[in-house]
Design a protein around this motif. Sequence first.
Motif, short mmCIF file in Angstrom:
data_model
loop_
_atom_site.label_atom_id
_atom_site.label_comp_id
_atom_site.label_asym_id
_atom_site.label_seq_id
_atom_site.Cartn_x
_atom_site.Cartn_y
_atom_site.Cartn_z
N CYS A 215 0.80 -1.23 0.00
CA CYS A 215 0.00 0.00 0.00
C CYS A 215 0.83 1.27 0.00
O CYS A 215 0.28 2.36 -0.20
N GLY A 216 2.15 1.20 0.25
CA GLY A 216 2.97 2.41 0.26
C GLY A 216 2.49 3.40 1.32
O GLY A 216 2.19 3.04 2.44
N VAL A 292 -9.48 -7.47 -3.32
CA VAL A 292 -8.08 -7.29 -2.97
C VAL A 292 -7.43 -6.40 -4.03
O VAL A 292 -7.70 -6.56 -5.23
N LEU A 293 -6.65 -5.45 -3.58
CA LEU A 293 -5.89 -4.56 -4.46
C LEU A 293 -4.42 -4.87 -4.31
O LEU A 293 -3.89 -4.89 -3.18
N VAL A 294 -3.75 -5.13 -5.42
CA VAL A 294 -2.31 -5.38 -5.40
C VAL A 294 -1.63 -4.44 -6.39
O VAL A 294 -2.13 -4.22 -7.49
N ASP A 295 -0.52 -3.89 -5.96
CA ASP A 295 0.32 -3.03 -6.80
C ASP A 295 1.76 -3.43 -6.51
O ASP A 295 2.51 -2.71 -5.87
N PRO A 296 2.16 -4.63 -6.99
CA PRO A 296 3.45 -5.19 -6.58
C PRO A 296 4.63 -4.54 -7.29
O PRO A 296 4.46 -3.81 -8.27
N PRO A 297 5.84 -4.82 -6.82
CA PRO A 297 7.04 -4.38 -7.54
C PRO A 297 7.15 -5.09 -8.88
O PRO A 297 6.32 -5.95 -9.22
N ARG A 298 8.20 -4.78 -9.62
CA ARG A 298 8.31 -5.28 -11.00
C ARG A 298 8.31 -6.81 -11.09
O ARG A 298 7.91 -7.37 -12.11
N ALA A 299 8.71 -7.48 -10.03
CA ALA A 299 8.75 -8.95 -10.05
C ALA A 299 7.36 -9.57 -10.03
O ALA A 299 7.22 -10.78 -10.27
N GLY A 300 6.33 -8.79 -9.75
CA GLY A 300 4.98 -9.32 -9.72
C GLY A 300 4.70 -10.06 -8.43
O GLY A 300 5.40 -9.93 -7.43
N ASN A 303 4.33 -16.91 -6.04
CA ASN A 303 3.34 -17.97 -6.26
C ASN A 303 2.34 -18.09 -5.11
O ASN A 303 1.14 -18.24 -5.34
N ASP A 304 2.82 -18.02 -3.87
CA ASP A 304 1.92 -18.16 -2.72
C ASP A 304 0.95 -16.99 -2.64
O ASP A 304 -0.24 -17.18 -2.36
N THR A 305 1.46 -15.77 -2.87
CA THR A 305 0.57 -14.60 -2.83
C THR A 305 -0.44 -14.66 -3.96
O THR A 305 -1.62 -14.33 -3.77
N CYS A 306 -0.01 -15.09 -5.12
CA CYS A 306 -0.92 -15.20 -6.26
C CYS A 306 -2.04 -16.19 -5.94
O CYS A 306 -3.21 -15.94 -6.23
N ALA A 307 -1.70 -17.31 -5.31
CA ALA A 307 -2.71 -18.30 -4.94
C ALA A 307 -3.66 -17.74 -3.89
O ALA A 307 -4.88 -18.01 -3.94
N MET A 308 -3.14 -16.98 -2.93
CA MET A 308 -3.99 -16.38 -1.91
C MET A 308 -4.94 -15.36 -2.52
O MET A 308 -6.14 -15.32 -2.21
N VAL A 309 -4.43 -14.53 -3.41
CA VAL A 309 -5.23 -13.50 -4.05
C VAL A 309 -6.37 -14.11 -4.86
O VAL A 309 -7.48 -13.54 -4.95
N ALA A 310 -6.13 -15.27 -5.43
CA ALA A 310 -7.14 -15.93 -6.27
C ALA A 310 -8.40 -16.31 -5.50
O ALA A 310 -9.43 -16.62 -6.11
N ARG A 311 -8.35 -16.30 -4.18
CA ARG A 311 -9.54 -16.65 -3.39
C ARG A 311 -10.56 -15.52 -3.32
O ARG A 311 -11.71 -15.75 -2.94
N PHE A 312 -10.16 -14.30 -3.68
CA PHE A 312 -11.05 -13.16 -3.52
C PHE A 312 -12.00 -13.04 -4.71
O PHE A 312 -11.62 -13.31 -5.85
N PRO A 313 -13.24 -12.60 -4.47
CA PRO A 313 -14.19 -12.43 -5.58
C PRO A 313 -13.70 -11.43 -6.63
O PRO A 313 -13.91 -11.63 -7.83
N ARG A 314 -13.06 -10.35 -6.18
CA ARG A 314 -12.60 -9.31 -7.11
C ARG A 314 -11.14 -8.98 -6.82
O ARG A 314 -10.73 -8.86 -5.65
N ILE A 315 -10.37 -8.85 -7.88
CA ILE A 315 -8.94 -8.53 -7.78
C ILE A 315 -8.68 -7.28 -8.61
O ILE A 315 -8.95 -7.27 -9.82
N LEU A 316 -8.17 -6.25 -7.96
CA LEU A 316 -7.74 -5.05 -8.67
C LEU A 316 -6.22 -5.09 -8.70
O LEU A 316 -5.57 -5.03 -7.65
N ILE A 318 -2.86 -3.47 -10.17
CA ILE A 318 -2.12 -2.40 -10.82
C ILE A 318 -0.68 -2.89 -10.99
O ILE A 318 -0.09 -3.42 -10.06
N SER A 319 -0.10 -2.70 -12.18
CA SER A 319 1.22 -3.26 -12.44
C SER A 319 2.14 -2.25 -13.11
O SER A 319 1.73 -1.55 -14.04
N CYS A 320 3.40 -2.23 -12.64
CA CYS A 320 4.44 -1.45 -13.32
C CYS A 320 5.23 -2.32 -14.28
O CYS A 320 6.22 -1.87 -14.86
N ASN A 321 4.81 -3.58 -14.46
CA ASN A 321 5.48 -4.50 -15.37
C ASN A 321 4.45 -5.47 -15.95
O ASN A 321 4.19 -6.52 -15.37
#
Length: 362
Positions: A215-216, A292-300, A303-316, A318-321
């Motif tokens: 969230c910065g 869930v809102l994610v704005d990760p660093p360039r590495a995206g 795997n574990d975070t991606c799997a956790m995020v997939a449980r949410f009904p809506r994913i926002l 934002i990507s710099c890569n």
Amino acid sequence: MAIHRVNTDDYPEQLQHKATRLREAFSAFTDLQPEVFPSPPEHYRLRAEFKVWQEKGRAHYAMYRQGEYKQPFIIDEFTVGSELMNRLMPQVLEAVNDSEVLRKRLFSAEFLTTLSGDALITLIYHKQLDEEWEAAARALQQKIGYPIIGRSRKQKVVLERDYVTERLQIGDKTYQYKQVEGSFTQPNGEICRAMIGWAKDACRDSEGDLLELYCGNGNFTIPLCEHFDKVLATEISKVSVNSAQENIRANGVTNLDIVRLSSEEFTQAIDKVRPFRRLKDIDLDSYDFSTVLVDPPRAGLDNDTCAMVARFPRILYISCNPETQLENLRELSKTHRVERFALFDQFPYTDHTESGLLLVRK
């Protein structure tokens, strides 16, 4: 050699090329055309770092091509920088060249400005900064009307403050942000406003609670709070967390908690792999997360975070890569479809593209 003005006539064509490239890259997952948010063609960059090239007793702003550090490109104008930055640059350089104390062993100058008219200048040296330097820097600070910071190895001299205050108008509301020197802030102010506006519009009809990772200083978090019952946000940087806490108070937000955790740590916490003392006052089970809102660093996302995020009904997302966003989308598309798709031109005249996705569970 001097860096002159960018060719603004080429900008529409360059932006169209980016939009076409982004649409083609994501075509396997969506037929949507990206919503395109153009940058101002000039004076869009709010922060910049310049090397200082010293030659014949004079200092010059300079940049270098990667790997070519013996051939500086002397900058006599920087039209991609904000108008305030361009106004301050010659004033600072003139003062540096008029003062042996300020000029000697100066090797870098950083400018941080805001859309709302604040600024901060950091001068970085290969020498220890003493009382004589401080006196000269205070005279410069008084002359230009904006704070100066001095840095050298293991030394930081703050004459007044080490932050700027930004005020962003989004729709009919103004949001205030403390932005600390050296911490991450969005470099293109108008694109930052566009990104927040797009995220707010995507969340306008939301229900339940919001989780935000990375969230910065609360850049997205604070404006989105009005669209959710409760918001929980995480950030690993202590400086950013402290700024976010101040920004929460400055904006009168009452339904937001921020904790200092990495995305990997939060994944472990929500999965009850292990407890964290920093969550001792947070009841995760009390949240009804819909988004869930994610704005990760360039590495995206890992795997574990991606799997956790997939449980949410809506994913926002934002990507710099977009390349790593696309890698994550290959997994997220198994459970979600693309509802909205955006291009944010944070860095005009470069190949860099930033993108946004709203994903909704199938």
